[in-house]
Design an enzyme around this catalytic site. Structure first.
Site, short mmCIF file in Angstrom:
data_model
loop_
_atom_site.label_atom_id
_atom_site.label_comp_id
_atom_site.label_asym_id
_atom_site.label_seq_id
_atom_site.Cartn_x
_atom_site.Cartn_y
_atom_site.Cartn_z
N GLY A 49 0.54 -1.15 -0.21
CA GLY A 49 0.04 -0.35 0.22
C GLY A 49 0.79 1.27 -0.17
O GLY A 49 0.13 2.31 0.29
N HIS A 50 2.39 1.23 0.05
CA HIS A 50 2.90 2.08 0.59
C HIS A 50 4.25 2.27 -0.94
O HIS A 50 5.18 2.16 -0.80
CB HIS A 50 3.76 2.29 1.44
N PHE A 51 3.98 2.75 -2.17
CA PHE A 51 2.59 2.95 -2.85
C PHE A 51 2.88 1.63 -3.99
O PHE A 51 3.65 1.94 -4.36
CB PHE A 51 3.26 4.74 -3.46
N VAL A 56 8.29 2.95 -1.94
CA VAL A 56 8.74 3.05 -1.09
C VAL A 56 8.60 2.78 0.53
O VAL A 56 7.79 2.85 1.00
CB VAL A 56 8.13 4.66 -1.19
#
Length: 145
Positions: A49-51, A56
């Site tokens: 979920g990041h990203f 990252v």
């Protein structure tokens, strides 16, 4: 060759997967400083979920990895065996470079001040010798219970 493996780190600090964010300890002066490494893999759960499409490592997790290295330093003292180091504050955090899959983070934390169970560590996280993040971390030693 590393000074401490993941298994040996888990004998000192209470963190476990998926929140144990350091793989090895390369240098250790108990109560003074520690240097550790984190091999950042595409399989890290936070990358989902990041990203999406541009993974990252979250800055807060880089700071947490730095703190875990510091916890090995402070809890590596015989009188702190079995205790827990808790965050009290994070100051002057700066993020200079993205940390992405394939990077190897070298995390260093030096204890710069102590008074009773409270202390401050100055830390850096580097990739290929370049600073990715830095911060001053205040910690409190608790009983671990």
């Amino acid at each position: 060759m590393s000074l401490m493996s993941t298994k040996q780190i888990m004998e000192i600090i209470p963190h476990r997967q998926p929140f144990l964010l350091i793989d090895t300890i390369e240098e250790l002066e108990p109560g003074v400083k520690a240097v550790g490494k984190k091999c950042v893999s595409y399989n890290e759960p936070f990358f989902a979920g990041h990203f999406p499409g541009e993974p990252v490592m979250p800055g807060v997790l880089i700071i947490e990895a730095m703190a875990q290295v510091g916890a090995v330093a402070i809890l590596g003292r015989p009188e702190n065996k079995g205790k827990t180091a808790y965050f009290a504050s994070i100051n002057n955090a700066k993020f200079k470079k993205k940390v992405v899959p394939g990077d190897v983070l070298t995390l260093e934390l030096e204890i710069i001040k102590e008074k009773g169970p409270i202390g401050i560590g100055r830390g850096t996280a580097k990739v290929d010798g370049k600073i990715a993040a830095s911060a001053e971390l205040t910690f409190a030693i608790g009983s671990g219970e």
